[in-house]
Design a protein around this motif. Structure first.
Motif, short mmCIF file in Angstrom:
data_model
loop_
_atom_site.label_atom_id
_atom_site.label_comp_id
_atom_site.label_asym_id
_atom_site.label_seq_id
_atom_site.Cartn_x
_atom_site.Cartn_y
_atom_site.Cartn_z
N SER A 183 -27.56 19.93 25.75
CA SER A 183 -27.76 18.51 25.43
C SER A 183 -27.16 18.18 24.07
N THR A 184 -27.33 19.07 23.11
CA THR A 184 -26.76 18.84 21.78
C THR A 184 -25.24 18.82 21.84
N LEU A 185 -24.66 19.73 22.59
CA LEU A 185 -23.19 19.76 22.72
C LEU A 185 -22.68 18.50 23.41
N TYR A 186 -23.39 18.07 24.46
CA TYR A 186 -22.99 16.84 25.15
C TYR A 186 -23.09 15.64 24.21
N ALA A 187 -24.15 15.59 23.42
CA ALA A 187 -24.30 14.50 22.46
C ALA A 187 -23.18 14.52 21.43
N ALA A 188 -22.79 15.72 21.00
CA ALA A 188 -21.69 15.85 20.05
C ALA A 188 -20.38 15.36 20.66
N LEU A 189 -20.15 15.71 21.93
CA LEU A 189 -18.94 15.23 22.61
C LEU A 189 -18.95 13.71 22.72
N GLY A 190 -20.13 13.15 23.03
CA GLY A 190 -20.22 11.71 23.12
C GLY A 190 -19.87 11.02 21.82
N GLU A 191 -20.26 11.62 20.69
CA GLU A 191 -19.94 11.04 19.39
C GLU A 191 -18.46 11.17 19.07
N LEU A 192 -17.83 12.23 19.56
CA LEU A 192 -16.41 12.45 19.29
C LEU A 192 -15.50 11.70 20.27
N ASN A 193 -16.07 11.28 21.40
CA ASN A 193 -15.26 10.70 22.46
C ASN A 193 -14.58 9.41 22.01
N ALA A 194 -13.28 9.40 22.01
CA ALA A 194 -12.49 8.23 21.63
C ALA A 194 -11.16 8.29 22.38
N ILE A 195 -10.51 7.16 22.51
CA ILE A 195 -9.30 7.07 23.31
C ILE A 195 -8.19 7.96 22.78
N GLU A 196 -8.20 8.22 21.46
CA GLU A 196 -7.12 9.02 20.87
C GLU A 196 -7.38 10.52 20.94
N ARG A 197 -8.54 10.91 21.50
CA ARG A 197 -8.86 12.33 21.59
C ARG A 197 -8.84 12.81 23.04
N ASN A 198 -8.36 14.03 23.25
CA ASN A 198 -8.41 14.66 24.57
C ASN A 198 -9.43 15.79 24.49
N LEU A 199 -10.63 15.53 25.00
CA LEU A 199 -11.71 16.50 24.95
C LEU A 199 -11.89 17.15 26.32
N VAL A 200 -11.96 18.47 26.33
CA VAL A 200 -12.05 19.22 27.59
C VAL A 200 -13.22 20.19 27.50
N THR A 201 -13.97 20.30 28.58
CA THR A 201 -15.08 21.27 28.63
C THR A 201 -14.79 22.34 29.68
N LEU A 202 -15.38 23.51 29.48
CA LEU A 202 -15.30 24.61 30.43
C LEU A 202 -16.73 25.11 30.61
N GLU A 203 -17.32 24.82 31.79
CA GLU A 203 -18.76 25.03 31.96
C GLU A 203 -19.08 25.80 33.24
N ASP A 204 -20.27 26.38 33.25
CA ASP A 204 -20.74 27.13 34.42
C ASP A 204 -22.26 27.00 34.53
N PRO A 205 -22.74 25.97 35.26
CA PRO A 205 -22.01 24.89 35.90
C PRO A 205 -21.98 23.65 35.01
N ILE A 206 -21.32 22.59 35.49
CA ILE A 206 -21.37 21.30 34.82
C ILE A 206 -22.77 20.71 35.05
N GLU A 207 -23.48 20.41 33.97
CA GLU A 207 -24.85 19.91 34.11
C GLU A 207 -24.91 18.39 34.17
N ARG A 208 -23.94 17.73 33.58
CA ARG A 208 -23.96 16.27 33.58
C ARG A 208 -22.54 15.76 33.40
N LEU A 209 -22.14 14.77 34.19
CA LEU A 209 -20.79 14.22 34.07
C LEU A 209 -20.76 13.21 32.93
N LEU A 210 -19.79 13.38 32.05
CA LEU A 210 -19.66 12.53 30.88
C LEU A 210 -18.42 11.66 31.01
N PRO A 211 -18.56 10.35 30.92
CA PRO A 211 -17.39 9.46 31.05
C PRO A 211 -16.38 9.71 29.93
#
Length: 422
Positions: A183-211
């Motif tokens: 949850s903390t990592l997902y929240a961190a990704l949400g804060e970093l998420n911007a149009i100029e960034r390409n953020l990629v995750t590698l998970e096992d399994p994916i727990e929640r889809l993030l727009p």
């Protein structure tokens, strides 16, 4: 579970048993969508959602099928169902999850896309008394997925934000299973998420889809492992990487080298505290000079139950009491602690919801030198504390003094019910 819910469960169980008795009469069989086992499975999921459970446990025993929910991190027994319900109920859940109902001798994993924006991750495990089924509820909710809403203290929140906003480096979250790391990592990704960034995750399994985030789920049979996935991600013009977990030496070495190339890489590790994470990397064969050059910081965390605001009461902590001794330097004359008395809102537990305890270690030049020279663990921890690091216990004491949680809850999570604080 309330009396009304228990009565509804009893009625559904009775319906399934009656249908089993009529099973020998094909002409009397009910359509599949109206059968009691279908309604019973839906009822168990709906009730778990309604009471805020995170997991459903179905456990065959010698004389019954034990049903348990995990709420606020604590398992509680909801009821004991007849053993005759084991085959139809477990088969129903396995069908919903796309699992093989004929295979009962090996573990399986499945996934249920349920209504109301709820997904469930399903795991089966063969035991001496039959298959145990555990369903993890993955709620499609965005609230709580912000760093500011997770429960970090203001000081720790600023440190975590400072770490994730660095353009490169390795950021590690550590703690046991179910400590809220994802949850903390997902929240961190949400804060970093911007149009100029390409953020990629590698998970096992994916727990929640993030727009807006490119999420990749491992598929080892197809050759998509943590190691091969990391290599492929590097060719994707990536800005930041979330690696679900470091499990072996090869993945650890690859993660460090990716961070060295100028990428931000966030990952998790199973260690007790921040300093232990450093030595875990060294034990996994990561060269000290590479770790010192790439590690930006480590965040250790746990989840504790929040005191229910509807039945919270305060009491003063007298000098010389057990609580005063546990609070150590945090105690002062007039210090107060809170506890929940139990009410209808919290189901009589005195707690409602959970919050995070944290320990944040930022790696500065002094600590880099310590990693490079491989100081003893005690010396490195002592230096980190001298430079302002607040331990998990200290953070817990501060939250207990603020009435967010109780001191007994902090002690239970960090040291066990009979644990002692050094």
């Amino acid at each position: 579970m309330e009396q009304r819910r228990m009565e509804a469960l009893r009625i559904l169980v009775g319906q399934v048993i009656r249908e089993q008795r009529r099973e020998a009469l094909p002409a009397r069989r009910e359509p599949q969508e109206r059968r009691g086992v279908v309604r019973l499975a839906d009822f168990l999921i709906e009730e778990a959602i309604a009471c805020g459970a995170s997991d459903i446990h179905l456990e065959p025993h010698e004389d019954c099928l034990r049903l348990r929910y995990r709420r606020d991190g604590m398992l509680e027994e909801i009821g004991r169902l007849p053993l005759s319900l084991v085959p139809p109920l477990l088969s129903r859940f396995k069908v919903m999850a796309g699992m093989d109902i004929a295979q009962q001798q090996r573990p399986q994993d499945g996934h249920i896309h349920y209504r109301h924006g709820v997904d469930l991750r399903v795991s089966s495990l063969p035991t001496a008394r039959g298959e145990v089924l555990v369903l993890r509820l993955l709620l499609d909710r965005q609230e709580g997925l912000e760093l500011a809403h997770l429960g970090f203290s203001d000081a720790h929140l600023q440190l975590v934000q400072k770490l994730i906003h660095r353009p490169s480096g390795l950021v590690v979250l550590c703690g046991p299973v179910n400590s809220g790391k994802t949850s903390t990592l997902y929240a961190a990704l949400g804060e970093l998420n911007a149009i100029e960034r390409n953020l990629v995750t590698l998970e096992d399994p994916i727990e929640r889809l993030l727009p807006g985030i490119n999420q990749v789920e491992l598929h080892e049979k197809a050759g998509l492992t943590f190691l091969s996935g990391l290599k492929a991600i590097l060719r994707q013009d990536v800005t930041g990487i979330l690696l679900g977990e470091i499990r072996d030496e090869e993945t650890a070495a690859m993660a460090v080298r990716i961070a060295l190339t100028g990428h931000l890489l966030m990952t998790t590790l199973h260690t007790e505290d921040t300093v232990s994470a450093i030595y875990r990397f060294l034990e996994m064969g990561v060269p000290a000079y590479l770790l010192a050059a790439t590690l930006s910081g480590v965040v250790a965390q746990r989840l504790v139950r929040r005191i229910c605001p509807g039945c919270r009461v305060w009491r003063e902590v007298p000098c010389g009491s057990k609580e005063a001794a546990l609070l150590q330097e945090a105690w002062h004359p007039g210090a107060r602690l809170a506890e929940g008395q139990g009410c209808a809102a919290c189901g009589g537990t005195g707690y409602q919801g959970r919050t995070v305890l944290s320990e944040v270690l930022l790696i500065d030049e002094t600590l880099r030198e310590g990693i490079l020279q491989q100081w003893p663990r005690a010396k490195l921890k002592q230096r980190a504390i001298a430079q302002g690091m607040t331990s998990l216990w200290q953070d817990g004491c501060e939250k207990a003094m603020a009435g967010v949680t109780s001191l007994s809850e902090v002690r239970r999570v960090l040291y066990g019910d009979g644990g002692f604080v050094s």
